[in-house]
Design a protein around this motif. Structure first.
Motif, mmCIF file in Angstrom:
data_model
loop_
_atom_site.group_PDB
_atom_site.id
_atom_site.type_symbol
_atom_site.label_atom_id
_atom_site.label_comp_id
_atom_site.label_asym_id
_atom_site.label_seq_id
_atom_site.Cartn_x
_atom_site.Cartn_y
_atom_site.Cartn_z
ATOM 1 N N ALA A 26 -27.654 -18.090 13.597
ATOM 2 C CA ALA A 26 -27.169 -17.312 14.734
ATOM 3 C C ALA A 26 -25.690 -17.589 14.962
ATOM 4 O O ALA A 26 -24.933 -16.693 15.370
ATOM 5 N N GLY A 30 -24.579 -14.692 12.924
ATOM 6 C CA GLY A 30 -25.062 -13.803 13.980
ATOM 7 C C GLY A 30 -26.448 -13.262 13.699
ATOM 8 O O GLY A 30 -26.791 -12.161 14.152
ATOM 9 N N THR A 95 -33.534 -17.521 16.542
ATOM 10 C CA THR A 95 -32.396 -17.592 15.637
ATOM 11 C C THR A 95 -32.835 -17.663 14.181
ATOM 12 O O THR A 95 -34.018 -17.832 13.881
ATOM 13 N N ASP A 146 -27.031 -8.253 16.983
ATOM 14 C CA ASP A 146 -25.837 -7.515 16.549
ATOM 15 C C ASP A 146 -25.337 -6.553 17.636
ATOM 16 O O ASP A 146 -25.856 -5.445 17.788
#
Length: 274
Positions: A26, A30, A95, A146
């Motif tokens: 994460a 991301g 994540t 995102d």
């Protein structure tokens, strides 16, 4: 953040003590998913639907959830009881995990946070303004982390004196970054985009309400169709039903929240607040 607790995997910890390794995907890429629900008078709203979407998004993005559905619900309720925050927003984040090479998925980390939350009633009274922009989210059917384009567009939205952006692809409308879009036609049909969208939980329940009251359809809507819109509104957990009174500088209807929008908003509020 004093006295506020969060969940890191299966542990309740004070928010100011919560940590995540910088090796998590994460942070590095991301990569991850999340879901967000609200509590009213201490009770989660549409929790089962949010859990359905959370587990769907996780599976779609190849992220195993170590907690069973029951275990996750128990953890959520333990956090809600611990924080004693009656009206709040609860965010569940999953994540990509502590990746050894910064690229491949590892064992995901679950992070659950809670914060005080209230719907902005003033926006319901005056309505909001949108601009349109050509963009299609990756994995639009999953609720991923995102939001690069949405954040990148914030200066443009402010320059245009707008409140949010409405994505389209080749002139076919999709969604706002954090909300679903609806329009009311001149003959009082309720339409909402059917493709290239995250199907919101609020959207689902508003459709159920709308189908009982008005002709309602999930369909293709174009930018050109907006010129004939009698009303428009967006839906989300943080907004409920929010009127749209202007798009790309063009006034929708008479520039005020529309009659059908108000009817749906009142019916939807009864479901949430009783």
């Amino acid at each position: 953040m004093n006295n506020i607790y969060v969940l890191i995997n299966d542990l309740l910890v004070p928010a100011d003590k919560a940590t995540l390794s910088i090796s998590d995907l994460a942070v590095q890429r991301g990569y991850g998913i999340f879901d967000f629900f609200k509590t009213v008078a201490g009770e989660p709203v549409f929790l089962e639907d949010h859990l359905d979407r959370f587990y769907y998004s996780a599976a779609h993005m190849r992220l195993p959830v170590r907690q069973s559905r029951k275990q996750l619900k128990d953890l959520l309720y333990s956090l809600i009881r611990k924080n004693q925050m009656p009206d709040s927003g609860v965010r569940m984040t999953l994540t990509g995990g502590y990746s050894p090479d910064g690229f491949n998925i590892a064992e995901p980390n679950l992070i659950v946070t809670q914060q005080g939350f209230q719907i902005n009633a003033d926006l319901m009274t005056r309505g909001i303004s949108l601009i349109t922009y050509p963009y299609k989210r990756q994995f639009s059917e999953a609720k991923t982390l995102d939001y690069l384009k949405a954040i990148w567009l914030q200066p443009l939205i402010k320059e245009q004196n707008a409140d949010d952006v409405l994505y389209h692809r080749d002139g076919i409308l999709a969604e706002c970054p954090r909300a679903n879009f609806f329009m009311v036609t001149a003959d009082e049909r309720i339409l909402t985009p059917s493709r290239n969208i995250l199907k919101g939980i609020s959207r689902m329940h508003v459709l159920k309400v709308s189908e009982k009251l008005f002709p309602t359809e999930e369909t293709e809507i174009t930018i050109e169709d907006l010129k004939l819109a009698k009303e428009a509104f967006i839906t989300s957990t943080t907004k409920n039903i929010l009127p749209v009174v202007q798009i790309d500088g063009n006034i929708i209807g008479d520039g005020k929240p529309g009659v059908l929008t108000k009817v749906l908003a009142q019916e939807y509020k009864r479901i949430i607040y009783g």
